[in-house]
Design a protein around this motif. Structure first.
Motif, PDB file in Angstrom:
ATOM      1  N   ASP A  53      21.961  19.982  65.136  1.00  0.00           N
ATOM      2  CA  ASP A  53      21.172  21.167  65.520  1.00  0.00           C
ATOM      3  C   ASP A  53      21.491  21.643  66.935  1.00  0.00           C
ATOM      4  N   LYS A 111      20.987  25.727  62.456  1.00  0.00           N
ATOM      5  CA  LYS A 111      19.822  24.838  62.568  1.00  0.00           C
ATOM      6  C   LYS A 111      18.844  25.009  61.413  1.00  0.00           C
ATOM      7  N   GLU A 158      19.909  15.649  64.391  1.00  0.00           N
ATOM      8  CA  GLU A 158      19.413  16.167  65.669  1.00  0.00           C
ATOM      9  C   GLU A 158      20.574  16.679  66.533  1.00  0.00           C
TER      10      GLU A 158
END
Length: 624
Positions: free
Chosen positions: A522, A529, A519
């Motif tokens: 990204d 991503k 997470e």
């Protein structure tokens, strides 16, 4: 009646050997005593574990079948050592012991170029010291160019349950005595080993409520790199349970030592040090008041349970009393009694790194017949033997994985250079370069080989190649782009719940932090991503261990200098002055193919390697 390759034995080594040979385009025959027992899980119905999971992933990356079958029939999936570093994690799956052999048998029977015969191989026929055929108990002779023996525990197999003894390869199956005699007639050095299994319990007689439940992972990961990771994968996992032996259990066992074949001299073979029987554990660790027992389902219906940790060859009445002393098993009904089995094996120092025997051309050995224990070790050897038999037919160089390339390389190198006097089991500690040889990167390390041999299809290989390209690109970006301790940057790190930076550092230092997640990846690197999660995982792992990986790579580069220096097959070690008689005898016995292989032989000193190097260079100059 004519084949390119004949595989003797339908266990885990035999399956991978025969599938590899057939898929490489060779007309292959698999001879097995019982066709319905192809791929039988004679002991624990589980695949993988610490280090063993590495082997399964490597088999899969090379184009083997074990991981795919495990995903298809798995009952529970877990990552062992999940809280530790990626190098020592191990995938493990509880499998359906009934469905696993059905899957494997169907694959074998539906593979082009592969024929299955239910017969007993009794003699390997030679012509001028080279394999030319196999004769079976039906009097049939099949001509062949290569033979791979994967006989498991069947060579003069002898079962022990207390004073009871029965010649068998497994309970209810014939042993392979004539084949053992045949191998001995070739002058192969052979020994005797022992392994065993535990009682199986009727599920309806177990009180699970007093045991500790051990569920599978919440988000199970497939074994095979080619199995899609869907929401449905592993959704119907079955739990395992934990219970313990106790002082009463140990007293029952101790009082019956005089009836234990392991202690009475009835068993000649040496048992596995790292998976001892319960009577051996009680004897060796008399100070311990209890031992873990894992109560594991054998099939999807969960009607019968395997008591992992309770392997025994004690008499039936003692087994029942022992089981009844254990919490949750007070009223247990034993469906199948535990037993020990001893069998002949070939000292693996009789083999080349290709797993071909040194004394008989065209004869290969793979699996427990080479002194290993475990389905995974067997399957890995079978795959390599199958590949090498095909390469030999084509007149190509053998396929030998180095110790820095794969756990399979470590396994085979250990066996053929050091031998074994007890059942060999793979551990992460055996691999010097385990930081590089992780489960998660087996596809990146080995799929190229699998594709080259025609065992990996183009689509999968292209995905792996793209993954390698993406990882390389992002790591290069992280190395060449920096983050400074500006207010803006540290605010951004704070929003990611990451500590601030105090110096200018490459982005790799941030991505490599233990606290970094996909997470966060990204958000920090939105341009990447869209990459698959497994690619991001690789990038984070490589970033985290970058300095250690560089050090190991430097060691490997130095090692490769020795690996690339081959020792001629007909090299006269006795012509080398300065070598002791002991070292000469070891070099002659093992006949190492390279200087590195020679350096791995116990007792061969660095000084001896330097002397050998000088003489090899002198010989090379003379031949020019």
């Amino acid at each position: 009646m004519k084949y390119d390759v004949i595989v003797i034995g339908g266990g885990h080594a035999g399956i991978e050997a025969s599938l590899a040979a057939a898929r490489m385009g060779k007309k292959t025959l698999l001879i097995t005593i019982l066709a319905e027992r192809i791929g039988a899980t004679s002991c624990n119905p589980a695949i993988g574990g610490l280090a063993k999971g590495h082997l399964v992933k490597e088999i899969d990356a090379l184009g083997g079948e074990m991981a795919k079958c495990t995903d298809a029939v798995g009952l529970q999936f877990r990552i062992l050592n999940a809280s530790k570093g990626p190098a020592v994690r191990g995938s493990r799956a509880q499998i359906d012991m009934d469905r696993y052999p059905i899957y494997m048998r169907d694959v074998c029977l539906n593979t082009p170029n592969l024929t299955v015969k239910q017969e007993i191989a009794e003699e390997i026929v030679l012509k001028e010291g080279e394999v030319c055929g196999v004769k079976t108990d039906l009097g049939l002779v099949y001509e062949t160019r290569k033979v791979i023996v994967t006989a498991g525990t069947f060579l003069r197999g002898l079962i022990h349950i207390g004073e009871y003894q029965k010649e068998a390869g497994r309970v209810g199956e014939f042993p392979s005595n004539a084949l053992s005699d045949c191998l001995k007639s070739f002058g192969l050095d052979m020994g005797r080993l022992k392994t065993g299994t535990c009682p199986r319990i009727d599920a309806s007689s177990i009180d699970f409520s007093v045991m500790d439940e051990q569920p599978g992972d919440d988000n199970p990961v497939p074994f095979s790199f080619q199995t899609p990771k869907t929401e449905d994968f592993g959704k119907d996992q079955l739990p395992c349970y934990i219970t313990y032996t106790n002082i009463q259990t140990h007293e029952i066992i101790s009082e019956n030592f005089y009836r234990a074949p392991l202690f009475t001299g009835q068993i000649e073979g040496v048992g596995p040090r790292y998976c001892p029987s319960i009577e051996d554990k009680v004897n060796r660790f008399a100070d311990k008041e209890r031992h873990h027992l894992f109560v594991e389902p054998q099939t999807k219906e969960a009607t019968e349970y395997y008591i992992n940790g309770l392997s025994t060859s004690l008499p039936p009445d003692t087994q029942l009393e022992m089981v009844h002393s254990i919490k949750g098993l007070e009223n247990a009904r034993i469906v199948r009694y535990g037993y020990a089995i001893e069998y002949d094996y070939v000292n693996p120092t009789e083999l080349k790194h290709s797993l071909e025997t040194k004394k008989v051309k065209g004869l290969y050995c793979a699996g427990q017949v080479n002194g290993t224990t475990g389905y995974e070790e067997a399957a890995a050897q079978g795959l390599m033997a199958g590949i090498n038999a095909c390469l030999a037919i084509e007149g190509e160089e053998p396929f030998v994985l180095r110790r820095d390339e794969a756990y399979i390389g470590v396994l085979i190198d250990d066996l053929v250079t050091k031998g074994t006097k007890e059942p060999y089991r793979m551990f992460t500690s055996r691999a010097e370069y385990r930081l590089l040889l992780r489960e998660d990167n087996a596809d990146l390390r080995l799929s190229g080989y699998g594709h080259r041999f025609g065992l990996i299809d183009g689509d999968f290989y292209n995905r792996v190649a793209q993954k390698q390209k993406d990882i390389k690109e992002v790591l290069a970006y992280l190395d060449t782009h920096f983050i400074t301790p500006s207010k803006e940057n540290n605010n951004m790190l704070a929003q990611l719940d990451e500590a601030p930076v105090t110096d200018k550092v490459p982005l790799k230092r941030v991505v490599g932090r233990a606290t970094f997640t996909i997470e966060k990846f990204d958000k920090l690197l939105p341009q990447y991503k869209m990459l698959p999660d497994d690619t991001k995982e690789q990038i984070m792992i490589e970033s985290k261990y970058a300095s250690y990986i560089q050090k190991q790579q430097a060691q490997i580069d130095r090692m490769k200098n020795m690996i690339n220096i081959k020792i001629p097959e007909d090299f006269d070690f006795r012509s080398v002055s300065g070598l002791s008689n002991e070292i000469i005898e070891k070099l002659e016995k093992f006949n190492p193919p390279t200087l590195f292989a020679a350096s791995e032989i116990s007792g061969v000193t660095p000084a001896a390697i330097d002397i050998l190097h000088i003489y090899i260079r002198m010989e090379q100059k003379k031949s020019r």
